[in-house]
Scaffold this motif. Structure first.
Motif, PDB file in Angstrom:
ATOM      1  N   GLN A 166       0.858  -1.182   0.000  1.00 53.68           N
ATOM      2  CA  GLN A 166       0.000   0.000   0.000  1.00 53.68           C
ATOM      3  C   GLN A 166       0.888   1.223   0.000  1.00 53.68           C
ATOM      4  O   GLN A 166       1.769   1.367   0.848  1.00 53.68           O
ATOM      5  N   GLY A 225       0.305   5.159   0.117  1.00 52.21           N
ATOM      6  CA  GLY A 225      -0.753   6.148   0.336  1.00 52.21           C
ATOM      7  C   GLY A 225      -2.089   5.436   0.426  1.00 52.21           C
ATOM      8  O   GLY A 225      -2.274   4.549   1.250  1.00 52.21           O
ATOM      9  N   THR A 226      -3.012   5.774  -0.462  1.00 53.31           N
ATOM     10  CA  THR A 226      -4.322   5.120  -0.464  1.00 53.31           C
ATOM     11  C   THR A 226      -4.409   4.011  -1.507  1.00 53.31           C
ATOM     12  O   THR A 226      -5.409   3.310  -1.577  1.00 53.31           O
ATOM     13  N   ASP A 227      -3.363   3.859  -2.327  1.00 57.65           N
ATOM     14  CA  ASP A 227      -3.363   2.845  -3.381  1.00 57.65           C
ATOM     15  C   ASP A 227      -2.809   1.526  -2.859  1.00 57.65           C
ATOM     16  O   ASP A 227      -1.742   1.491  -2.245  1.00 57.65           O
ATOM     17  N   MET A 228      -3.551   0.440  -3.116  1.00 53.99           N
ATOM     18  CA  MET A 228      -3.126  -0.873  -2.684  1.00 53.99           C
ATOM     19  C   MET A 228      -3.128  -1.810  -3.873  1.00 53.99           C
ATOM     20  O   MET A 228      -4.042  -1.783  -4.695  1.00 53.99           O
ATOM     21  N   THR A 237       3.492   0.328   3.039  1.00 54.37           N
ATOM     22  CA  THR A 237       2.987  -0.755   3.878  1.00 54.37           C
ATOM     23  C   THR A 237       3.037  -2.041   3.071  1.00 54.37           C
ATOM     24  O   THR A 237       2.406  -2.133   2.025  1.00 54.37           O
TER      25      THR A 237
END
Length: 192
Positions: free
Chosen positions: A52, A54-57, A91
């Motif tokens: 992950q 930022g908000t992209d996974m 992450t």
């Protein structure tokens, strides 16, 4: 060039400006190249990992010398410079294992026995085949009020790819178990 009458001072100034510009341009390329080598040898992120940014996974599909390709959940591919994977927070959901916690909030009317709801939620989680036994699932009373009680079910799974489906399965099972026991869902916002 001096024999033709061209002033060498202007030429050296242009050559110097070109060299500085080239150096700044190559700095980014060199940074991404070195970051790619670090990724390939240190392996903080590997092909197949779910990461992950930022908000992209998404799932790492390829690690190149300059950039890496991340397959996002919506099917698109994001090309990330390797320098971003090294210098920015990332992450990695699957670095050392594939275990992942699922948290499901459950709000019920305050007229029920909280211990009964805790046991009901825990039993639902224990019955799901994808929920691991250690650590065991845990249901806790998070907040309470005059009109509603708020619980939180925490369960660990070892199938990171299926966490959304397992969350849905558990939510449906919780809803069915509450309906069998005639426990009405409550609105915490209305209780405040």
């Amino acid at each position: 060039m001096a024999a033709t009458g061209a002033p060498l001072s202007q030429f050296s100034f242009l050559a110097g400006a070109f060299g500085v510009g080239l150096g700044f341009g190559l700095q980014n390329i060199f940074n991404n190249f070195v970051s790619g080598v670090i990724l390939l040898f240190e392996r903080p992120v590997k092909v197949g990992d779910t990461i992950q940014i930022g908000t992209d996974m998404g799932r790492v599909e390829r690690i190149g010398i300059r950039a890496s390709v991340i397959q996002l959940g919506n099917g698109s591919e994001m090309i990330v410079p390797n320098g971003n994977l090294i210098s920015n927070p990332v992450t990695n959901w699957t670095l050392s294992n594939c275990e992942r916690v699922i948290e499901i909030p459950v709000n019920v009317v305050s007229k029920v026995d909280p211990q009964h709801v805790i046991k009901l939620l825990t039993d639902v989680a224990k019955a799901h085949p994808s929920v691991i036994k250690n650590p065991p699932p845990q249901a806790l009373l998070a907040t309470f009020g005059a009109a509603a009680l708020s619980f939180r079910l925490r369960a660990w799974i070892d199938s990171e790819e299926e966490w959304m489906k397992i969350t849905s399965d558990l939510s449906l099972a919780i809803n069915a178990a509450l309906a069998r026991e005639n426990i009405v869902l409550g609105d915490v916002a209305a209780a405040k």
